[in-house]
Design a protein around this motif. Structure first.
Motif, PDB file in Angstrom:
ATOM      1  N   GLU A 135      -1.769   6.863   1.442  1.00 47.77           N
ATOM      2  CA  GLU A 135      -1.466   5.790   2.136  1.00 47.77           C
ATOM      3  C   GLU A 135      -3.577   5.487   2.176  1.00 47.77           C
ATOM      4  N   ASP A 136      -4.078   6.051   3.115  1.00 44.21           N
ATOM      5  CA  ASP A 136      -4.779   5.856   3.617  1.00 44.21           C
ATOM      6  C   ASP A 136      -5.982   5.696   1.935  1.00 44.21           C
ATOM      7  N   ASN A 171       0.561  -0.941   0.137  1.00 46.55           N
ATOM      8  CA  ASN A 171      -0.127   0.018   0.215  1.00 46.55           C
ATOM      9  C   ASN A 171       1.142   1.347  -0.182  1.00 46.55           C
ATOM     10  N   ASP A 213      -9.879 -10.664  -0.291  1.00 46.23           N
ATOM     11  CA  ASP A 213      -8.483 -10.128   0.389  1.00 46.23           C
ATOM     12  C   ASP A 213      -8.204  -9.497  -1.068  1.00 46.23           C
ATOM     13  N   ARG A 214      -6.663  -9.005  -0.384  1.00 41.17           N
ATOM     14  CA  ARG A 214      -6.643  -8.192  -1.975  1.00 41.17           C
ATOM     15  C   ARG A 214      -5.966  -8.912  -3.116  1.00 41.17           C
ATOM     16  N   MET A 238      -8.959  -0.159  -2.382  1.00 41.28           N
ATOM     17  CA  MET A 238      -8.417  -1.832  -2.085  1.00 41.28           C
ATOM     18  C   MET A 238      -9.930  -2.172  -1.301  1.00 41.28           C
ATOM     19  N   ARG A 239     -10.504  -1.252  -0.539  1.00 43.42           N
ATOM     20  CA  ARG A 239     -11.676  -1.949  -0.397  1.00 43.42           C
ATOM     21  C   ARG A 239     -13.089  -1.798  -0.984  1.00 43.42           C
ATOM     22  N   LYS A 263      -5.590   2.265   0.070  1.00 45.06           N
ATOM     23  CA  LYS A 263      -6.902   1.252   1.962  1.00 45.06           C
ATOM     24  C   LYS A 263      -8.404   1.657   0.595  1.00 45.06           C
ATOM     25  N   SER A 264      -8.749   2.705   0.887  1.00 44.84           N
ATOM     26  CA  SER A 264      -9.743   3.308   0.511  1.00 44.84           C
ATOM     27  C   SER A 264     -10.043   2.626  -0.070  1.00 44.84           C
TER      28      SER A 264
END
Length: 200
Positions: free
Chosen positions: A167-168, A156, A185-186, A174-175, A171-172
């Motif tokens: 990085e947030d 990430n 999962d990824r 990816m969610r 992550k967002s």
């Protein structure tokens, strides 16, 4: 007719089989997308068969170029790769048919003849795949960028640096990707994306 495939045996087999059809003639063969564009410009075939995964220039890029220069081109995808996203993209670019290499000669020649009358032919298993994912939310361009880098094994943090985002944010995204693909999962997300044709 133009036959494009990076495997000589596949090209020769198709050319030999099609040559036996009384109303069909193979005017050229190409080993990749760049050659396909050149051969199309030179011979202006009534139909072109195109593989998708090829060196130098792939089938999708070749289709984009040919269609830009010749909007009425009849292009048939004949590939080993299913996946609703891949198929949808090819059809949106103007492919008249989308067949898998498991198709019989009768199915291929039927698609060729159908393309000349404006009818589309899509392999039944592909049509089912498209219907199964109809209505699902597509991945955005930004999400695809994250997914490609994740598929290349990037963390990430590395993805954030490469895309100049936090990085947030990665992550967002990816969610969101996992939710859209129904992934656990990824790694699962990348696997699904490859299967469906979002990633090659």
């Amino acid at each position: 007719m133009l036959i494009t495939d990076d495997h000589p045996a596949m090209r020769q087999g198709l050319a030999s089989a099609i040559a036996r059809e009384p109303d069909m003639t193979v005017v050229a063969e190409a080993a990749d997308g760049a050659e396909a564009v050149s051969m199309y410009r030179l011979h202006r075939p009534s139909v072109a068969l195109l593989d998708l995964q090829m060196p130098r220039v792939d089938g999708i890029e070749a289709m984009e170029t040919i269609k830009a220069d010749f909007p009425d081109a009849n292009l048939i995808v004949l590939t080993s790769y299913p996946g609703d996203a891949r198929v949808t993209r090819a059809l949106s670019l103007g492919a008249t048919s989308y067949l898998l290499k498991t198709a019989t000669l009768d199915e291929i020649t039927r698609a060729i003849r159908s393309s000349l009358t404006g009818r589309h032919v899509v392999a039944p298993e592909i049509a089912y795949d498209i219907a199964r994912h109809a209505g699902s939310e597509p991945l955005t361009v930004r999400e695809l960028k994250v997914l490609r880098l994740a598929g290349a094994g990037q963390s990430n943090k590395a993805i954030a640096a490469a895309l100049f985002v936090s990085e947030d944010t990665v992550k967002s995204r990816m969610r969101s990707i996992m939710a859209k693909l129904g992934a656990l999962d990824r790694t699962h997300a990348v696997m699904i994306a490859v299967q469906r044709g979002f990633l090659d």
